[in-house]
Design a protein around this motif. Structure first.
Motif, PDB file in Angstrom:
ATOM      1  N   GLY A  66       6.679  -9.643  -4.000  1.00  0.00           N
ATOM      2  CA  GLY A  66       7.006  -8.804  -2.978  1.00  0.00           C
ATOM      3  C   GLY A  66       5.642  -7.974  -2.843  1.00  0.00           C
ATOM      4  N   TYR A  67       5.144  -7.455  -3.561  1.00  0.00           N
ATOM      5  CA  TYR A  67       4.154  -6.498  -3.543  1.00  0.00           C
ATOM      6  C   TYR A  67       2.719  -7.585  -3.093  1.00  0.00           C
ATOM      7  CZ  TYR A  67       0.749  -2.823  -4.991  1.00  0.00           C
ATOM      8  OH  TYR A  67      -0.305  -1.860  -5.043  1.00  0.00           O
ATOM      9  N   MET A  68       2.564  -8.570  -3.644  1.00  0.00           N
ATOM     10  CA  MET A  68       1.406  -9.260  -2.978  1.00  0.00           C
ATOM     11  C   MET A  68       1.857  -9.736  -1.550  1.00  0.00           C
ATOM     12  SD  MET A  68       0.563 -11.601  -6.217  1.00  0.00           S
ATOM     13  CE  MET A  68      -0.004 -11.189  -7.793  1.00  0.00           C
ATOM     14  N   LEU A  69       3.001 -10.247  -1.033  1.00  0.00           N
ATOM     15  CA  LEU A  69       3.360 -10.492   0.126  1.00  0.00           C
ATOM     16  C   LEU A  69       3.016  -9.313   1.208  1.00  0.00           C
ATOM     17  CD1 LEU A  69       4.643 -12.520   2.205  1.00  0.00           C
ATOM     18  CD2 LEU A  69       6.760 -11.599   1.550  1.00  0.00           C
ATOM     19  N   LEU A  70       3.221  -8.089   0.667  1.00  0.00           N
ATOM     20  CA  LEU A  70       3.182  -6.892   1.460  1.00  0.00           C
ATOM     21  C   LEU A  70       1.750  -6.867   1.758  1.00  0.00           C
ATOM     22  CD1 LEU A  70       4.144  -4.290   2.636  1.00  0.00           C
ATOM     23  CD2 LEU A  70       3.809  -3.318   0.499  1.00  0.00           C
ATOM     24  N   PHE A  71       0.775  -7.120   1.020  1.00  0.00           N
ATOM     25  CA  PHE A  71      -0.681  -7.214   1.443  1.00  0.00           C
ATOM     26  C   PHE A  71      -0.837  -8.259   2.273  1.00  0.00           C
ATOM     27  CE2 PHE A  71      -0.666  -4.074  -2.335  1.00  0.00           C
ATOM     28  CZ  PHE A  71      -1.780  -3.404  -2.028  1.00  0.00           C
ATOM     29  N   PHE A  72      -0.288  -9.480   2.242  1.00  0.00           N
ATOM     30  CA  PHE A  72      -0.713 -10.387   3.029  1.00  0.00           C
ATOM     31  C   PHE A  72      -0.326 -10.035   4.470  1.00  0.00           C
ATOM     32  CE2 PHE A  72      -0.437 -13.825  -0.514  1.00  0.00           C
ATOM     33  CZ  PHE A  72      -1.814 -13.356  -0.887  1.00  0.00           C
ATOM     34  N   ILE A  73       0.782  -9.436   4.746  1.00  0.00           N
ATOM     35  CA  ILE A  73       1.420  -8.880   5.744  1.00  0.00           C
ATOM     36  C   ILE A  73       0.514  -7.930   6.546  1.00  0.00           C
ATOM     37  CG2 ILE A  73       3.398  -7.939   7.108  1.00  0.00           C
ATOM     38  CD1 ILE A  73       5.073  -9.169   4.956  1.00  0.00           C
ATOM     39  N   VAL A  74       0.250  -6.988   5.700  1.00  0.00           N
ATOM     40  CA  VAL A  74      -0.612  -5.921   6.211  1.00  0.00           C
ATOM     41  C   VAL A  74      -1.971  -6.306   6.615  1.00  0.00           C
ATOM     42  CG1 VAL A  74      -2.006  -3.995   5.518  1.00  0.00           C
ATOM     43  CG2 VAL A  74       0.409  -4.187   4.830  1.00  0.00           C
ATOM     44  N   ALA A  75      -2.456  -7.370   5.885  1.00  0.00           N
ATOM     45  CA  ALA A  75      -4.082  -8.018   6.336  1.00  0.00           C
ATOM     46  C   ALA A  75      -3.747  -8.831   7.809  1.00  0.00           C
ATOM     47  CB  ALA A  75      -4.304  -9.043   5.057  1.00  0.00           C
ATOM     48  N   ARG A  76      -2.784  -9.517   7.837  1.00  0.00           N
ATOM     49  CA  ARG A  76      -2.451 -10.258   9.110  1.00  0.00           C
ATOM     50  C   ARG A  76      -2.004  -9.324  10.249  1.00  0.00           C
ATOM     51  NH1 ARG A  76      -1.818 -15.736   8.225  1.00  0.00           N
ATOM     52  NH2 ARG A  76      -1.984 -15.878  10.508  1.00  0.00           N
ATOM     53  N   LYS A  77      -1.150  -8.435  10.156  1.00  0.00           N
ATOM     54  CA  LYS A  77      -0.830  -7.704  11.382  1.00  0.00           C
ATOM     55  C   LYS A  77      -1.137  -6.165  11.406  1.00  0.00           C
ATOM     56  CE  LYS A  77       2.673 -10.815  11.518  1.00  0.00           C
ATOM     57  NZ  LYS A  77       2.720 -11.799  12.951  1.00  0.00           N
ATOM     58  N   ALA A  78      -1.910  -5.828  10.468  1.00  0.00           N
ATOM     59  CA  ALA A  78      -2.178  -4.235  10.751  1.00  0.00           C
ATOM     60  C   ALA A  78      -3.911  -4.250  10.883  1.00  0.00           C
ATOM     61  CB  ALA A  78      -1.759  -3.434   9.486  1.00  0.00           C
ATOM     62  N   THR A  79      -4.602  -5.395  11.050  1.00  0.00           N
ATOM     63  CA  THR A  79      -5.950  -5.485  11.071  1.00  0.00           C
ATOM     64  C   THR A  79      -6.464  -4.544  12.132  1.00  0.00           C
ATOM     65  OG1 THR A  79      -6.096  -7.535   9.964  1.00  0.00           O
ATOM     66  CG2 THR A  79      -8.016  -6.587  11.024  1.00  0.00           C
ATOM     67  N   PRO A  80      -5.917  -4.672  13.511  1.00  0.00           N
ATOM     68  CA  PRO A  80      -6.508  -3.437  14.523  1.00  0.00           C
ATOM     69  C   PRO A  80      -6.379  -2.077  14.067  1.00  0.00           C
ATOM     70  CG  PRO A  80      -5.096  -5.421  15.324  1.00  0.00           C
ATOM     71  CD  PRO A  80      -4.923  -5.498  13.793  1.00  0.00           C
ATOM     72  N   ILE A  81      -5.428  -1.892  13.286  1.00  0.00           N
ATOM     73  CA  ILE A  81      -5.061  -0.316  12.753  1.00  0.00           C
ATOM     74  C   ILE A  81      -6.072  -0.053  11.766  1.00  0.00           C
ATOM     75  CG2 ILE A  81      -3.292   1.319  11.755  1.00  0.00           C
ATOM     76  CD1 ILE A  81      -1.025  -0.195  12.877  1.00  0.00           C
ATOM     77  N   LEU A  82      -6.349  -0.853  10.885  1.00  0.00           N
ATOM     78  CA  LEU A  82      -7.226  -0.583   9.921  1.00  0.00           C
ATOM     79  C   LEU A  82      -8.556  -0.299  10.529  1.00  0.00           C
ATOM     80  CD1 LEU A  82      -5.976  -3.155   7.186  1.00  0.00           C
ATOM     81  CD2 LEU A  82      -5.925  -0.409   7.122  1.00  0.00           C
ATOM     82  N   ASN A  83      -9.072  -1.322  11.542  1.00  0.00           N
ATOM     83  CA  ASN A  83     -10.300  -1.319  12.336  1.00  0.00           C
ATOM     84  C   ASN A  83     -10.538  -0.035  12.690  1.00  0.00           C
ATOM     85  OD1 ASN A  83     -10.922  -3.858  11.637  1.00  0.00           O
ATOM     86  ND2 ASN A  83     -10.140  -4.621  13.429  1.00  0.00           N
ATOM     87  N   ARG A  84      -9.348   0.507  13.386  1.00  0.00           N
ATOM     88  CA  ARG A  84      -9.570   2.057  14.082  1.00  0.00           C
ATOM     89  C   ARG A  84      -9.629   2.977  12.979  1.00  0.00           C
ATOM     90  NH1 ARG A  84      -5.658  -0.286  17.564  1.00  0.00           N
ATOM     91  NH2 ARG A  84      -3.936   0.991  16.446  1.00  0.00           N
ATOM     92  N   LEU A  85      -8.889   2.902  11.944  1.00  0.00           N
ATOM     93  CA  LEU A  85      -8.699   4.046  10.956  1.00  0.00           C
ATOM     94  C   LEU A  85     -10.305   3.910  10.089  1.00  0.00           C
ATOM     95  CD1 LEU A  85      -5.446   3.591   9.230  1.00  0.00           C
ATOM     96  CD2 LEU A  85      -5.894   5.560  10.475  1.00  0.00           C
ATOM     97  N   LEU A  86     -10.869   2.980   9.795  1.00  0.00           N
ATOM     98  CA  LEU A  86     -12.324   2.855   9.279  1.00  0.00           C
ATOM     99  C   LEU A  86     -13.228   2.891  10.202  1.00  0.00           C
ATOM    100  CD1 LEU A  86     -11.355  -0.240   6.649  1.00  0.00           C
ATOM    101  CD2 LEU A  86     -11.566   2.271   6.124  1.00  0.00           C
ATOM    102  N   ASP A  87     -13.103   3.406  11.430  1.00  0.00           N
ATOM    103  CA  ASP A  87     -14.139   3.313  12.495  1.00  0.00           C
ATOM    104  C   ASP A  87     -14.936   4.723  12.184  1.00  0.00           C
ATOM    105  OD1 ASP A  87     -16.072   2.731  14.286  1.00  0.00           O
ATOM    106  OD2 ASP A  87     -14.603   3.301  16.016  1.00  0.00           O
TER     107      ASP A  87
END
Length: 407
Positions: A195-216
């Motif tokens: 479940g923990y690994m799956l969570l990271f896979f989901i975040v990488a696929r679905k939350a990339t736009p959010i991460l791009n803004r946070l890391l800008d």
């Protein structure tokens, strides 16, 4: 505590010497660091204010080494992508299963043949089964093989091993330490890790736009603080739910690899990876007392030979099942042969449970030999493949399959 900084500085000087020697001989730095670490430590002399025993600084050097493992695995994650791993999911599951079945089975059989009791058999099998993610990561980076096709499968096998380790440790620790290890507990460990690994896979696929803004973030100072804070928090949190902190770092690297800031992160991480990674291997050698290794030489040599054969066979089968060439499959089997931190954890569990004292020198010598042979075998995998190809005629068989008219 008066000479703490001097001790750490002395350790860094020794690390620098090992690095210079490795550069002079154009060889992997890992064996030099481990052997130099073994030569000092509690059994070493003290010269005036220069204390080669590293008694005061042992804990801090060990902690700096742990940081090195995190950076090694984090960087390895940055070199890949979640999409590639998901695409290779079936191959990873198949390859990981093959790897565990072959190596764990050989470990059980070897310990049983050597006449050990049940609990010692379980500990020895665990020591033999799990490869060192830190050494594997370092070798892949040093040899610039992170872009190789087979490296995806190697990375997947490392993560598969961690799931197995989490479950196996929970069961064996219950048996060895006298706690009740239930089937439900083992299933819970599997589900949490997956479940923990799956969570990271989901975040990488679905939350990339959010991460791009946070890391800008324009400031490099603030950017590196945010990235490193994320790394250490995720690694520490992973450990609390019994997923190896190094795997947490690897997963975070995979997530960040999907962002548009991955190249910037990679450039900032490289110096820290090299510096702290070197300290890890030195601290690993520091934990090995060479005077305790003599009582398990023959037991260890047998296990080393068995491990090399088992890893090669498992890598070959897993690679071929994944559609990789014989050369790539050879690379897999020779790259994952190194043993390290996880094997020591298994041995320490046996010692804590009052099992046979031979476990400690066996694990130390076993890990030492494979930590040295592993990078050497990986570096020479091309020549080893050529030798095997002359014997088994793999390239000729492949060309016949591609061009039936040639036969």
């Amino acid at each position: 505590m008066d000479h703490l900084v001097l001790e750490v500085g002395t350790a860094l000087v020794l690390v620098a010497i090992a690095a210079l020697l490795a550069g002079k001989f154009n060889f992997s730095i890992i064996p030099f660091l481990i052997i130099l670490g073994m030569l000092v430590g509690p059994h070493a002399p003290k010269f005036a204010v220069i204390d080669l025993r590293f008694i005061e600084s042992e804990e801090i050097i060990s902690f700096l080494g742990r940081i090195g493992v995190l950076f090694l695995l984090f960087y390895l994650g940055l070199e890949f992508s979640i999409k590639k791993l998901i695409k290779s999911g079936r191959s990873i599951f198949t390859g990981g299963t093959i790897y565990i079945l072959i190596n764990f089975g050989l470990g059980l059989l070897y310990a049983w043949i050597m006449g050990f009791p049940l609990l010692e058999i379980l500990i020895i099998a665990g020591i033999i089964t799990i490869s060192s993610s830190a050494i594997v990561a370092k070798v892949l980076v040093d040899l610039r093989r992170t872009g190789n096709k087979e490296t995806e499968l190697i990375l997947g096998i490392i993560m598969f091993e961690d799931i197995f380790l989490a479950v196996y440790l929970s069961v064996v620790s219950g048996l060895v330490l006298g706690n009740a290890a239930s089937l439900m507990g083992a299933l819970t460990s599997i589900l949490i890790a997956l479940g923990y690994m799956l969570l990271f896979f989901i975040v990488a696929r679905k939350a990339t736009p959010i991460l791009n803004r946070l890391l800008d973030i324009s400031s490099n100072e603030i950017f590196i603080i945010v990235v490193f804070a994320s790394l250490f928090f995720i690694a520490g949190f992973s450990e609390t739910i019994h997923v190896a902190e190094a795997i947490g770092a690897l997963l975070l690297g995979l997530v960040f690899s999907e962002t548009e800031h991955s190249d910037r992160i990679e450039q900032l991480v490289v110096p820290f990876r090299d510096f702290f990674g070197a300290i890890f291997f030195f601290s690993f050698g520091l934990s090995i007392d060479p005077f305790t290794l003599g009582g398990a030489i023959w037991l260890t040599l047998g296990a080393v030979i068995l491990t090399i054969l088992g890893n090669f066979i498992a890598g070959m089968i897993a690679g071929r099942r994944a559609g990789l060439s014989h050369k790539a499959s050879t690379n897999i089997g020779l790259t994952i042969v190194s043993r390290g931190e996880f094997s020591i954890i298994m041995a320490n569990l046996g010692i804590a449970g009052g099992l046979m004292p031979v476990l400690k020198p066996f694990s130390a010598l076993y890990v030492l030999i494979l930590a040295i042979l592993g990078p050497l075998l990986t570096r020479e995998s091309k020549n080893i493949y050529k030798f095997l190809d002359k014997t088994f005629k793999w390239s000729q068989k492949t060309s016949k399959v591609r061009d039936p008219a040639s036969g």
